[in-house]
Scaffold this motif. Structure first.
Motif, short mmCIF file in Angstrom:
data_model
loop_
_atom_site.label_atom_id
_atom_site.label_comp_id
_atom_site.label_asym_id
_atom_site.label_seq_id
_atom_site.Cartn_x
_atom_site.Cartn_y
_atom_site.Cartn_z
N LYS A 24 -4.65 -8.95 -2.73
CA LYS A 24 -3.80 -9.32 -1.61
C LYS A 24 -4.53 -10.32 -0.73
N LYS A 25 -5.82 -10.01 -0.63
CA LYS A 25 -6.63 -11.01 0.00
C LYS A 25 -6.85 -12.31 -0.64
N ASN A 28 -3.47 -13.87 0.07
CA ASN A 28 -3.10 -14.52 1.27
C ASN A 28 -3.84 -15.68 1.41
N TYR A 126 -13.85 -16.43 -0.72
CA TYR A 126 -12.49 -16.67 -0.15
C TYR A 126 -12.31 -17.97 0.64
#
Length: 151
Positions: A24-25, A28, A126
Motif C-alpha cells: 500500500k505504501k 501510494n 520510499y
C-alpha cells in the motif's frame, strides 16, 4: 507467490498483512509521484503503471495488445519487487539510482536489469523510489523505448 487479481486493491487484499502495509505504501508513493499520462492497471499479474494505448497506440512490442509497461510492483516469495523499465533502458538513470541508493538505506542494493528487490520490508527507501518515479515522463519513456527498439 503468484496472485491472480482483477485490480490493484484486490491484489493487495490477498497478501499477508505485513506485505499489505508495504505494498500500500509503495503503491501510494508511486501514484503520488508518477508524472501525468501513465495509467495504473494490472499487467502480468502485477500492479503496473503503463503508457495506455490512447497515448501510445503501438503498445508493447512483445505483445501489441498490451499497453507499454513502465513500472510494476509485486510481492514475490522472498521479497517485494519494483520493476522499472526506465532504469533498464537509460544508463544515466541507472547510474543515478545506484549512486543514490546507499544514501537512503544501509542495505546492499539487490538488483537485476529492471528489477529492484527489497528483502527487508522495514528498510525500503520510499523517498528514493518517489524521486526515481518522478524522473521520467511519458514522452521521455516512449522516446527511449523507441530508440532502444531500433538498436
Amino acid at each position: 507467490m503468484k496472485i491472480i487479481a482483477t485490480s490493484p486493491k484486490n491484489y493487495i487484499d490477498q497478501l499477508p498483512i505485513d506485505r499489505q502495509v508495504v505494498m500500500k505504501k509503495l503503491r501510494n508513493v508511486i501514484k503520488t509521484n508518477i508524472p501525468a499520462g501513465f495509467s495504473e492497471t494490472m499487467l502480468y499479474d502485477m500492479i503496473s503503471y503503463v503508457v495506455p494505448h490512447t497515448r501510445y497506440p503501438a503498445g508493447y512490442h512483445c505483445k501489441p495488445t498490451d499497453p507499454l509497461p513502465f513500472i510494476s510492483i509485486a510481492s514475490q516469495k522472498n521479497f517485494i519487487a519494483l520493476y522499472h523499465m526506465g532504469i533498464y533502458a537509460d544508463s544515466k538513470l541507472l547510474n543515478w539510482f545506484v549512486d543514490e541508493y546507499p544514501k537512503h538505506t544501509h542495505k546492499k542494493l539487490d538488483m537485476g536489469k529492471s528489477c529492484i528487490r527489497f528483502k527487508y520490508l522495514d528498510d525500503i527507501p520510499y523517498e528514493l523510489i518517489g524521486q526515481l518515479v518522478q524522473k521520467m515522463s511519458v514522452q521521455e519513456w516512449v522516446k527511449i523505448y523507441e530508440q532502444t527498439l531500433k538498436k
